[in-house]
Motif scaffolding. Structure first.
Motif, PDB file in Angstrom:
ATOM      1  N   VAL A   1      54.882  47.105 -14.567  1.00 23.95           N
ATOM      2  CA  VAL A   1      54.819  46.313 -13.334  1.00 23.95           C
ATOM      3  C   VAL A   1      53.364  46.012 -12.966  1.00 23.95           C
ATOM      4  CG1 VAL A   1      55.346  46.301 -10.858  1.00 23.95           C
ATOM      5  CG2 VAL A   1      57.017  47.228 -12.482  1.00 23.95           C
ATOM      6  N   ALA A   2      52.475  46.966 -13.188  1.00 27.74           N
ATOM      7  CA  ALA A   2      51.053  46.756 -12.903  1.00 27.74           C
ATOM      8  C   ALA A   2      50.510  45.583 -13.714  1.00 27.74           C
ATOM      9  CB  ALA A   2      50.258  48.026 -13.207  1.00 27.74           C
ATOM     10  N   GLY A   3      51.124  45.361 -14.880  1.00 29.29           N
ATOM     11  CA  GLY A   3      50.707  44.253 -15.735  1.00 29.29           C
ATOM     12  C   GLY A   3      51.220  42.901 -15.270  1.00 29.29           C
ATOM     13  N   GLY A   4      52.020  42.905 -14.200  1.00 32.58           N
ATOM     14  CA  GLY A   4      52.481  41.641 -13.628  1.00 32.58           C
ATOM     15  C   GLY A   4      53.958  41.351 -13.786  1.00 32.58           C
ATOM     16  N   TRP A   5      54.718  42.271 -14.384  1.00 32.61           N
ATOM     17  CA  TRP A   5      56.164  42.042 -14.577  1.00 32.61           C
ATOM     18  C   TRP A   5      56.905  42.253 -13.259  1.00 32.61           C
ATOM     19  CZ3 TRP A   5      60.463  45.607 -14.658  1.00 32.61           C
ATOM     20  CH2 TRP A   5      61.659  45.018 -15.079  1.00 32.61           C
ATOM     21  N   THR A   6      57.604  41.225 -12.809  1.00 31.50           N
ATOM     22  CA  THR A   6      58.357  41.316 -11.550  1.00 31.50           C
ATOM     23  C   THR A   6      59.729  40.642 -11.689  1.00 31.50           C
ATOM     24  OG1 THR A   6      57.290  39.287 -10.730  1.00 31.50           O
ATOM     25  CG2 THR A   6      56.305  41.402 -10.072  1.00 31.50           C
ATOM     26  N   ASP A   7      60.336  40.783 -12.843  1.00 32.95           N
ATOM     27  CA  ASP A   7      61.633  40.137 -13.075  1.00 32.95           C
ATOM     28  C   ASP A   7      62.772  41.004 -12.524  1.00 32.95           C
ATOM     29  OD1 ASP A   7      63.492  38.308 -13.946  1.00 32.95           O
ATOM     30  OD2 ASP A   7      63.578  39.097 -15.994  1.00 32.95           O
ATOM     31  N   PHE A   8      62.718  41.251 -11.224  1.00 34.95           N
ATOM     32  CA  PHE A   8      63.753  42.049 -10.572  1.00 34.95           C
ATOM     33  C   PHE A   8      63.788  41.690  -9.086  1.00 34.95           C
ATOM     34  CE2 PHE A   8      59.796  44.348 -11.168  1.00 34.95           C
ATOM     35  CZ  PHE A   8      59.450  44.754  -9.888  1.00 34.95           C
ATOM     36  N   ASP A   9      64.864  42.092  -8.407  1.00 34.55           N
ATOM     37  CA  ASP A   9      65.056  41.728  -7.006  1.00 34.55           C
ATOM     38  C   ASP A   9      64.749  42.860  -6.035  1.00 34.55           C
ATOM     39  OD1 ASP A   9      66.227  39.055  -7.572  1.00 34.55           O
ATOM     40  OD2 ASP A   9      67.819  40.255  -8.495  1.00 34.55           O
TER      41      ASP A   9
ATOM     42  N   GLY B   1      78.972  41.105   0.572  1.00 34.96           N
ATOM     43  CA  GLY B   1      77.943  40.982  -0.446  1.00 34.96           C
ATOM     44  C   GLY B   1      77.218  39.656  -0.383  1.00 34.96           C
ATOM     45  N   THR B   2      76.350  39.424  -1.358  1.00 33.80           N
ATOM     46  CA  THR B   2      75.563  38.186  -1.388  1.00 33.80           C
ATOM     47  C   THR B   2      76.095  37.172  -2.397  1.00 33.80           C
ATOM     48  OG1 THR B   2      74.064  39.033  -3.087  1.00 33.80           O
ATOM     49  CG2 THR B   2      73.463  39.466  -0.782  1.00 33.80           C
ATOM     50  N   GLY B   3      77.055  37.612  -3.230  1.00 39.01           N
ATOM     51  CA  GLY B   3      77.539  36.715  -4.280  1.00 39.01           C
ATOM     52  C   GLY B   3      76.639  36.751  -5.499  1.00 39.01           C
ATOM     53  N   LYS B   4      75.646  37.613  -5.457  1.00 36.91           N
ATOM     54  CA  LYS B   4      74.686  37.728  -6.545  1.00 36.91           C
ATOM     55  C   LYS B   4      74.487  39.201  -6.865  1.00 36.91           C
ATOM     56  CE  LYS B   4      69.728  37.084  -7.464  1.00 36.91           C
ATOM     57  NZ  LYS B   4      68.435  36.603  -6.910  1.00 36.91           N
ATOM     58  N   THR B   5      74.471  39.530  -8.139  1.00 36.04           N
ATOM     59  CA  THR B   5      74.208  40.912  -8.536  1.00 36.04           C
ATOM     60  C   THR B   5      72.706  41.111  -8.636  1.00 36.04           C
ATOM     61  OG1 THR B   5      76.272  41.035  -9.793  1.00 36.04           O
ATOM     62  CG2 THR B   5      74.597  42.686 -10.280  1.00 36.04           C
ATOM     63  N   ALA B   6      72.168  41.902  -7.731  1.00 38.64           N
ATOM     64  CA  ALA B   6      70.725  42.113  -7.688  1.00 38.64           C
ATOM     65  C   ALA B   6      70.249  42.911  -8.895  1.00 38.64           C
ATOM     66  CB  ALA B   6      70.349  42.849  -6.402  1.00 38.64           C
ATOM     67  N   ARG B   7      69.065  42.567  -9.379  1.00 40.46           N
ATOM     68  CA  ARG B   7      68.425  43.312 -10.458  1.00 40.46           C
ATOM     69  C   ARG B   7      67.545  44.386  -9.812  1.00 40.46           C
ATOM     70  NH1 ARG B   7      65.670  38.116 -12.786  1.00 40.46           N
ATOM     71  NH2 ARG B   7      65.594  37.863 -10.517  1.00 40.46           N
ATOM     72  N   VAL B   8      67.834  45.627 -10.111  1.00 40.63           N
ATOM     73  CA  VAL B   8      67.158  46.745  -9.458  1.00 40.63           C
ATOM     74  C   VAL B   8      66.448  47.623 -10.480  1.00 40.63           C
ATOM     75  CG1 VAL B   8      67.416  48.692  -7.877  1.00 40.63           C
ATOM     76  CG2 VAL B   8      68.996  46.746  -7.709  1.00 40.63           C
TER      77      VAL B   8
ATOM     78  N   GLY C   1      73.835  52.006 -12.370  1.00 35.45           N
ATOM     79  CA  GLY C   1      73.711  50.585 -12.688  1.00 35.45           C
ATOM     80  C   GLY C   1      72.330  50.001 -12.579  1.00 35.45           C
ATOM     81  N   ALA C   2      71.301  50.847 -12.440  1.00 32.00           N
ATOM     82  CA  ALA C   2      69.932  50.336 -12.377  1.00 32.00           C
ATOM     83  C   ALA C   2      69.621  49.558 -13.652  1.00 32.00           C
ATOM     84  CB  ALA C   2      68.945  51.492 -12.206  1.00 32.00           C
ATOM     85  N   ASP C   3      68.881  48.471 -13.511  1.00 34.60           N
ATOM     86  CA  ASP C   3      68.589  47.613 -14.666  1.00 34.60           C
ATOM     87  C   ASP C   3      67.472  48.181 -15.533  1.00 34.60           C
ATOM     88  OD1 ASP C   3      70.203  44.907 -14.198  1.00 34.60           O
ATOM     89  OD2 ASP C   3      69.523  45.664 -12.261  1.00 34.60           O
ATOM     90  N   GLU C   4      66.561  48.922 -14.927  1.00 31.49           N
ATOM     91  CA  GLU C   4      65.510  49.581 -15.701  1.00 31.49           C
ATOM     92  C   GLU C   4      65.016  50.777 -14.896  1.00 31.49           C
ATOM     93  OE1 GLU C   4      61.654  48.490 -18.484  1.00 31.49           O
ATOM     94  OE2 GLU C   4      62.959  46.934 -17.684  1.00 31.49           O
ATOM     95  N   VAL C   5      64.809  51.876 -15.583  1.00 35.51           N
ATOM     96  CA  VAL C   5      64.386  53.113 -14.932  1.00 35.51           C
ATOM     97  C   VAL C   5      63.243  53.720 -15.741  1.00 35.51           C
ATOM     98  CG1 VAL C   5      65.072  55.433 -14.198  1.00 35.51           C
ATOM     99  CG2 VAL C   5      66.713  53.554 -14.059  1.00 35.51           C
TER     100      VAL C   5
ATOM    101  N   LYS D   1      49.414  45.376  -4.708  1.00 38.30           N
ATOM    102  CA  LYS D   1      48.998  43.991  -4.894  1.00 38.30           C
ATOM    103  C   LYS D   1      50.036  43.168  -5.652  1.00 38.30           C
ATOM    104  CE  LYS D   1      44.016  44.799  -4.696  1.00 38.30           C
ATOM    105  NZ  LYS D   1      42.708  44.673  -5.414  1.00 38.30           N
ATOM    106  N   VAL D   2      50.837  43.850  -6.475  1.00 40.84           N
ATOM    107  CA  VAL D   2      51.875  43.153  -7.251  1.00 40.84           C
ATOM    108  C   VAL D   2      53.170  43.057  -6.449  1.00 40.84           C
ATOM    109  CG1 VAL D   2      53.268  43.169  -9.357  1.00 40.84           C
ATOM    110  CG2 VAL D   2      50.876  43.938  -9.428  1.00 40.84           C
ATOM    111  N   LEU D   3      53.592  44.184  -5.863  1.00 37.23           N
ATOM    112  CA  LEU D   3      54.884  44.229  -5.186  1.00 37.23           C
ATOM    113  C   LEU D   3      54.829  43.791  -3.722  1.00 37.23           C
ATOM    114  CD1 LEU D   3      56.264  47.622  -6.575  1.00 37.23           C
ATOM    115  CD2 LEU D   3      56.680  45.309  -7.429  1.00 37.23           C
ATOM    116  N   GLY D   4      53.716  44.073  -3.048  1.00 36.30           N
ATOM    117  CA  GLY D   4      53.601  43.770  -1.623  1.00 36.30           C
ATOM    118  C   GLY D   4      53.852  42.312  -1.260  1.00 36.30           C
ATOM    119  N   PRO D   5      53.136  41.371  -1.882  1.00 38.77           N
ATOM    120  CA  PRO D   5      53.323  39.959  -1.537  1.00 38.77           C
ATOM    121  C   PRO D   5      54.740  39.444  -1.791  1.00 38.77           C
ATOM    122  CG  PRO D   5      51.286  40.289  -2.754  1.00 38.77           C
ATOM    123  CD  PRO D   5      52.055  41.569  -2.862  1.00 38.77           C
ATOM    124  N   ARG D   6      55.479  40.117  -2.670  1.00 35.79           N
ATOM    125  CA  ARG D   6      56.843  39.695  -2.997  1.00 35.79           C
ATOM    126  C   ARG D   6      57.891  40.468  -2.187  1.00 35.79           C
ATOM    127  NH1 ARG D   6      53.624  39.457  -7.375  1.00 35.79           N
ATOM    128  NH2 ARG D   6      53.764  37.657  -8.755  1.00 35.79           N
ATOM    129  N   GLY D   7      57.425  41.335  -1.319  1.00 31.11           N
ATOM    130  CA  GLY D   7      58.356  42.121  -0.514  1.00 31.11           C
ATOM    131  C   GLY D   7      59.162  43.117  -1.320  1.00 31.11           C
TER     132      GLY D   7
END
Length: 229
Positions: free
Chosen positions: A104-112, A68-75, A91-95, A129-135
């Motif tokens: 998300v279109a409004g700019g929310w990207t508080d997830f991994d 693992g990464t030692g970090k619990t990813a926010r999905v 265990g998804a953080d938001e669905v 345009k929101v998700l692409g630059p952040r991978g």
């Protein structure tokens, strides 16, 4: 001009000039030079001999790190109905569907990581345009566009990482925390390197991995001996 901290300078002083370290040696040094104030993230950066502008040389993939990464990813998961319920149970953080897409279109990207069912990709696609630059854009090649989002959530939270070459032909990825044992970090790095080497484009010429370095959060890069990879 950024002024380096005393801790950074002390760590950098332990790295021998003109020396290249095997992955195991770099891990040992990273653990030694990592911050004593918090559990540093250990990262690897590689320079590849590819041209990302060419579709057949775009190196992108995923790998399950053994420890693992030692970090619990926010999905987050774009899904409706039974698939959404299963993703929540996994265990998804938001669905959600339309409402989550609008959020998300409004700019929310508080997830991994973001996962989507195939039927919603027509709507999710406009989030480029929101998700692409952040991978963060879901992609079938990385298993994040799937009719079984619950499985994707379990894998990501279990230590699955995604890597993608940037426009400068560099690849960056996390391999754990400095609190991991040297053996755990060695095995995580080996797993990631094996997958990146496996994905070498047939059109890539010359030495595939040109440069590499291991580093910790706020720490100096420890140059890797690419011949040892």
């Amino acid at each position: 001009m950024t002024t380096k901290s005393k801790a950074y300078k002390a760590a950098a002083a332990k790295i021998e000039a003109d020396r290249f370290y095997t992955p195991s040696e770099a891990v040992a040094l990273a653990k030694e030079t990592g911050s004593s104030k918090f559990d540093s993230t250990v990262e690897v950066a590689l320079k590849l001999s590819v041209d990302p502008r060419k579709a057949d040389q775009m190196v992108r993939g995923t790998v399950m790190l053994p420890h693992g990464t030692g970090k619990t990813a926010r999905v987050i998961v774009f899904a409706n109905g039974p698939a959404a319920e299963a993703a929540l149970a996994a265990g998804a953080d938001e669905v959600g569907g339309t409402e989550l897409i609008e959020k998300v279109a409004g700019g929310w990207t508080d997830f991994d990581a973001a996962v989507s069912t195939p039927e919603l990709m027509g709507q999710v696609g406009r989030l480029g345009k929101v998700l692409g630059p952040r991978g963060l854009m879901p992609n079938p090649k990385t298993g994040t566009v799937t009719p079984n989002p619950a499985k994707a959530v379990e894998e990501i939270k279990g230590g699955k990482i995604e890597f993608r070459v940037d426009k400068h032909a560099n690849v960056h990825f996390i391999v754990g925390k400095s609190s991991f044992s040297a053996e755990q970090l060695d095995e995580n790095i080996a797993a990631a390197l094996e997958e990146i080497v496996r994905l070498k484009p047939s059109s890539s010429k010359g030495r595939y991995i040109q440069k590499g370095a291991v580093s910790t959060t706020f720490g100096p890069g420890i140059p890797l001996d690419v011949n040892a990879i």
